[in-house]
Design a protein around this motif. Structure first.
Motif, short mmCIF file in Angstrom:
data_model
loop_
_atom_site.label_atom_id
_atom_site.label_comp_id
_atom_site.label_asym_id
_atom_site.label_seq_id
_atom_site.Cartn_x
_atom_site.Cartn_y
_atom_site.Cartn_z
N MET A 219 0.85 -1.17 0.00
CA MET A 219 0.00 0.00 0.00
C MET A 219 0.90 1.24 0.00
O MET A 219 1.84 1.33 0.77
CB MET A 219 -0.91 -0.01 1.23
N LYS A 220 0.56 2.15 -0.87
CA LYS A 220 1.37 3.34 -1.06
C LYS A 220 0.81 4.50 -0.23
O LYS A 220 -0.41 4.67 -0.15
CB LYS A 220 1.32 3.70 -2.54
N ASN A 221 1.68 5.28 0.40
CA ASN A 221 1.28 6.48 1.13
C ASN A 221 1.66 7.71 0.32
O ASN A 221 2.79 7.81 -0.16
CB ASN A 221 1.97 6.56 2.49
N LEU A 222 0.73 8.65 0.18
CA LEU A 222 1.00 9.90 -0.51
C LEU A 222 0.42 11.05 0.28
O LEU A 222 -0.67 10.92 0.86
CB LEU A 222 0.33 9.92 -1.89
N THR A 223 1.12 12.16 0.29
CA THR A 223 0.54 13.36 0.90
C THR A 223 -0.48 13.93 -0.08
O THR A 223 -0.44 13.65 -1.28
CB THR A 223 1.62 14.41 1.20
N LEU B 131 -1.76 13.07 -9.81
CA LEU B 131 -3.07 12.43 -9.82
C LEU B 131 -3.25 11.46 -10.98
O LEU B 131 -3.71 10.33 -10.80
CB LEU B 131 -4.18 13.48 -9.82
N GLY B 132 -2.88 11.87 -12.17
CA GLY B 132 -3.06 11.00 -13.35
C GLY B 132 -2.34 9.67 -13.22
O GLY B 132 -2.93 8.61 -13.45
N SER B 133 -1.08 9.71 -12.86
CA SER B 133 -0.32 8.46 -12.74
C SER B 133 -0.80 7.62 -11.56
O SER B 133 -0.81 6.39 -11.63
CB SER B 133 1.18 8.75 -12.62
N VAL B 134 -1.22 8.28 -10.49
CA VAL B 134 -1.75 7.54 -9.33
C VAL B 134 -3.03 6.81 -9.72
O VAL B 134 -3.22 5.63 -9.39
CB VAL B 134 -1.98 8.48 -8.13
N LEU B 135 -3.91 7.50 -10.44
CA LEU B 135 -5.15 6.86 -10.89
C LEU B 135 -4.86 5.67 -11.81
O LEU B 135 -5.54 4.64 -11.73
CB LEU B 135 -6.05 7.87 -11.59
N ASN B 136 -3.87 5.82 -12.68
CA ASN B 136 -3.49 4.69 -13.55
C ASN B 136 -2.99 3.51 -12.72
O ASN B 136 -3.35 2.36 -13.00
CB ASN B 136 -2.40 5.12 -14.55
N ASP B 137 -2.16 3.77 -11.73
CA ASP B 137 -1.64 2.70 -10.88
C ASP B 137 -2.77 2.00 -10.13
O ASP B 137 -2.78 0.78 -9.99
CB ASP B 137 -0.62 3.24 -9.87
N ILE B 138 -3.72 2.78 -9.66
CA ILE B 138 -4.84 2.20 -8.91
C ILE B 138 -5.71 1.35 -9.83
O ILE B 138 -6.05 0.21 -9.49
CB ILE B 138 -5.69 3.32 -8.26
N SER B 139 -6.04 1.87 -11.00
CA SER B 139 -6.96 1.14 -11.87
C SER B 139 -6.30 -0.03 -12.60
O SER B 139 -6.91 -1.09 -12.74
CB SER B 139 -7.59 2.08 -12.89
N GLU C 30 -3.30 -1.03 -7.19
CA GLU C 30 -2.65 -0.47 -6.01
C GLU C 30 -3.66 0.20 -5.10
O GLU C 30 -4.71 0.67 -5.55
CB GLU C 30 -1.60 0.58 -6.42
N GLN C 31 -3.33 0.26 -3.84
CA GLN C 31 -4.13 0.99 -2.87
C GLN C 31 -3.27 2.16 -2.39
O GLN C 31 -2.08 2.00 -2.16
CB GLN C 31 -4.50 0.11 -1.69
N VAL C 32 -3.89 3.32 -2.25
CA VAL C 32 -3.15 4.52 -1.87
C VAL C 32 -3.80 5.14 -0.64
O VAL C 32 -5.01 5.36 -0.63
CB VAL C 32 -3.12 5.54 -3.02
N ILE C 33 -2.99 5.42 0.37
CA ILE C 33 -3.46 6.15 1.54
C ILE C 33 -3.04 7.60 1.36
O ILE C 33 -1.86 7.89 1.15
CB ILE C 33 -2.86 5.58 2.84
N VAL C 34 -4.01 8.51 1.44
CA VAL C 34 -3.73 9.93 1.30
C VAL C 34 -3.59 10.50 2.71
O VAL C 34 -4.47 10.32 3.55
CB VAL C 34 -4.86 10.65 0.54
N THR C 35 -2.48 11.21 2.95
CA THR C 35 -2.21 11.76 4.28
C THR C 35 -2.06 13.27 4.21
O THR C 35 -1.74 13.84 3.16
CB THR C 35 -0.93 11.17 4.88
N ARG C 36 -2.30 13.90 5.35
CA ARG C 36 -2.01 15.32 5.52
C ARG C 36 -1.48 15.49 6.94
O ARG C 36 -2.09 15.00 7.88
CB ARG C 36 -3.27 16.16 5.33
N MET D 238 -7.59 5.32 -1.39
CA MET D 238 -8.06 5.21 -2.78
C MET D 238 -7.86 3.77 -3.24
O MET D 238 -6.77 3.22 -3.10
CB MET D 238 -7.27 6.17 -3.67
N ILE D 239 -8.94 3.18 -3.76
CA ILE D 239 -8.89 1.82 -4.28
C ILE D 239 -9.59 1.80 -5.64
O ILE D 239 -10.33 2.72 -5.98
CB ILE D 239 -9.56 0.80 -3.32
#
Length: 92
Positions: free
Chosen positions: A1-5, A13-21, A25-31, A39-40
């Motif tokens: 699982m990938k962590n991104l701020t 965003l574009g490349s992250v959406l491609n990786d997810i779809s 990949e699963q992405v945890i968005v942090t602040r 994001m799944i």
């Protein structure tokens, strides 16, 4: 699982959406180092979330049917099903 701020997500965003779809990949968005969202892919969402909700609704429906069956058991015993169906078909 990938962590991104949140900032990195905005930039990529574009490349992250491609990786997810495409890669699933699963992405945890942090602040401020606190997780805010996950994001799944749509397929994973349908499988995990919607299927779970469907199973819960089916269990609730089965419970309600059992309650109604218990409530109307005595009146249903004396009911002639064949006559009832004929009456419904004839519009009575």
């Amino acid at each position: 699982m990938k962590n991104l701020t949140a900032l990195d997500l905005r930039k990529k965003l574009g490349s992250v959406l491609n990786d997810i779809s495409k890669k699933g990949e699963q992405v945890i968005v942090t602040r401020a180092n606190k997780p805010l969202a996950v994001m799944i892919s749509v397929e994973e969402y349908e499988e995990k979330v919607l299927k779970k909700n469907r199973e819960k609704r089916l269990i609730d429906l089965a419970t309600k049917m059992d309650e109604l069956r218990k409530k109307y058991r005595k009146s249903a015993i004396s009911l002639d099903v064949v006559k009832a169906i004929r009456a419904i078909r004839e519009g009575k």
